[in-house]
Motif scaffolding. Structure first.
Motif, PDB file in Angstrom:
ATOM      1  N   UNK A   1      11.553   5.592  -5.376  1.00 58.07           N
ATOM      2  CA  UNK A   1      12.496   5.557  -4.546  1.00 58.07           C
ATOM      3  C   UNK A   1      12.249   5.991  -3.223  1.00 58.07           C
ATOM      4  N   UNK A   2      11.687   7.194  -3.428  1.00 57.09           N
ATOM      5  CA  UNK A   2      11.106   7.981  -2.208  1.00 57.09           C
ATOM      6  C   UNK A   2      10.129   7.376  -1.503  1.00 57.09           C
TER       7      UNK A   2
ATOM      8  N   UNK B   1       0.865  -1.011   0.041  1.00 61.20           N
ATOM      9  CA  UNK B   1       0.066  -0.059  -0.058  1.00 61.20           C
ATOM     10  C   UNK B   1       0.997   1.229   0.121  1.00 61.20           C
ATOM     11  N   UNK B   2       1.125   1.804  -1.158  1.00 59.58           N
ATOM     12  CA  UNK B   2       1.774   2.988  -1.278  1.00 59.58           C
ATOM     13  C   UNK B   2       1.101   4.086  -2.001  1.00 59.58           C
ATOM     14  N   UNK B   3       1.730   5.403  -1.618  1.00 63.42           N
ATOM     15  CA  UNK B   3       1.035   6.507  -2.236  1.00 63.42           C
ATOM     16  C   UNK B   3       2.306   7.680  -2.522  1.00 63.42           C
ATOM     17  N   UNK B   4       1.930   8.113  -3.750  1.00 62.07           N
ATOM     18  CA  UNK B   4       2.890   9.416  -4.157  1.00 62.07           C
ATOM     19  C   UNK B   4       2.519  10.767  -3.323  1.00 62.07           C
ATOM     20  N   UNK B   5       1.517  10.789  -2.315  1.00 61.23           N
ATOM     21  CA  UNK B   5       1.318  11.898  -1.618  1.00 61.23           C
ATOM     22  C   UNK B   5       2.526  12.873  -1.044  1.00 61.23           C
ATOM     23  N   UNK B   6       3.563  11.973  -0.536  1.00 58.93           N
ATOM     24  CA  UNK B   6       4.752  13.004   0.040  1.00 58.93           C
ATOM     25  C   UNK B   6       5.816  13.081  -0.808  1.00 58.93           C
ATOM     26  N   UNK B   7       5.748  12.792  -2.135  1.00 54.84           N
ATOM     27  CA  UNK B   7       6.913  12.908  -3.016  1.00 54.84           C
ATOM     28  C   UNK B   7       7.136  14.265  -3.637  1.00 54.84           C
ATOM     29  N   UNK B   8       8.323  14.618  -4.312  1.00 52.19           N
ATOM     30  CA  UNK B   8       8.349  15.891  -4.920  1.00 52.19           C
ATOM     31  C   UNK B   8       7.865  15.751  -6.142  1.00 52.19           C
ATOM     32  N   UNK B   9       6.821  16.616  -6.797  1.00 53.60           N
ATOM     33  CA  UNK B   9       6.218  16.303  -7.898  1.00 53.60           C
ATOM     34  C   UNK B   9       7.016  16.539  -9.135  1.00 53.60           C
ATOM     35  N   UNK B  10       8.212  17.157  -8.628  1.00 51.60           N
ATOM     36  CA  UNK B  10       9.244  17.647  -9.938  1.00 51.60           C
ATOM     37  C   UNK B  10      10.054  16.543 -10.113  1.00 51.60           C
ATOM     38  N   UNK B  11      10.351  15.506  -9.266  1.00 49.30           N
ATOM     39  CA  UNK B  11      11.325  14.447  -9.484  1.00 49.30           C
ATOM     40  C   UNK B  11      11.043  13.639 -10.471  1.00 49.30           C
ATOM     41  N   UNK B  12      12.000  12.900 -10.801  1.00 47.14           N
ATOM     42  CA  UNK B  12      11.637  11.917 -11.970  1.00 47.14           C
ATOM     43  C   UNK B  12      10.808  10.915 -11.376  1.00 47.14           C
TER      44      UNK B  12
END
Length: 246
Positions: free
Chosen positions: A32-33, A15-26
């Motif tokens: 990885x984050x 169960x993963x989410x992209x909520x906390x990642x930098x939207x400008x990162x590749x």
């Protein structure tokens, strides 16, 4: 990288989410984050298989950035790769845990001493400590743990040695694996806010040696509380004993 699934212990679905990642990162950096955060907060447990296709499906990515992200995490010591079983979250045994904390005792207090002598900005450490305290009061131990790690990093960031910073960063992530396992073994977290306040106060007073000594005692305290729960006992000649000579 192998995509084989492992058998044995039952784990919850990823169960993963992209909520906390930098939207400008590749995409690789984002993956990885996300995976690193899930490992450091205990959502991905030690020994849990990391199947590329499963993670890619959850994050809505192709398998390529997931594969590259897992390679990055292998390099930082959070993930292990087996030619027969694929990638999985690293499970820290007592020998590895002792080695990680031995290195922290050797390096991190010196990093903090140098940062204090260099007049490093303590604002980020203050903010991280306040956030950790608030998270702990709210019962969010995962967020508390992340902010505590940010607090430690903020204290050594001005040490003036980029190699030392990178080494401590890697040790910090690996120490988190010990923390996750230790909390399960000891039945919860220990309130470390007072110890952190003491370290920060010494740093703010410009007392580099005192800050280093308090940090060493703080790390040693964790060793004495948690490593025995992981393996029954800590070698009395090991890092905890060595720290008492500082």
């Amino acid at each position: 990288m192998s995509n084989r699934r492992t058998t044995g212990e039952a784990f919850a679905p990823i169960d993963l989410t992209l909520e906390h990642v930098d939207p400008l990162a590749n995409r690789t950096e984002q993956a990885a984050s996300v995976i690193r955060r899930a490992i450091l907060t205990g959502r991905l447990r030690p020994g849990q298989p990391l199947v590329e296709s499963d993670i890619a499906a959850v994050l809505g990515m192709s398998k390529t950035p997931i594969r590259e992200a897992l390679k990055t995490l292998v390099g930082s010591g959070l993930v292990v790769l087996s030619p027969y079983r694929g990638a999985s979250v690293r499970a820290m045994d007592i020998a590895a845990a002792t080695a990680v904390y031995d290195m922290r005792l050797l390096l991190e207090p010196e990093g903090v001493r140098r940062s204090v002598r260099n007049g490093g900005d303590l604002g980020p450490a203050r903010r991280s400590l306040d956030l950790a305290t608030a998270a702990g009061a709210a019962g969010d131990t995962a967020e508390m743990s992340l902010h505590n790690r940010d607090f430690h990093r903020a204290l050594y960031m001005a040490c003036g040695n980029p190699i030392l910073i990178r080494t401590l960063d890697d040790l910090k992530d690996q120490a988190a694996l010990v923390t996750v396992s230790g909390w399960r073994s000891t039945g919860g977290t220990c309130d470390e806010a007072d110890e952190h306040e003491g370290i920060l106060a010494a740093a703010a007073a410009g007392d580099a040696n005192r800050a280093g000594q308090l940090l060493a005692a703080h790390i040693s305290g964790f060793i004495n509380r948690v490593l025995p729960a992981l393996d029954g006992q800590v070698d009395p000649a090991g890092p905890a004993a060595a720290d008492r000579t500082h």
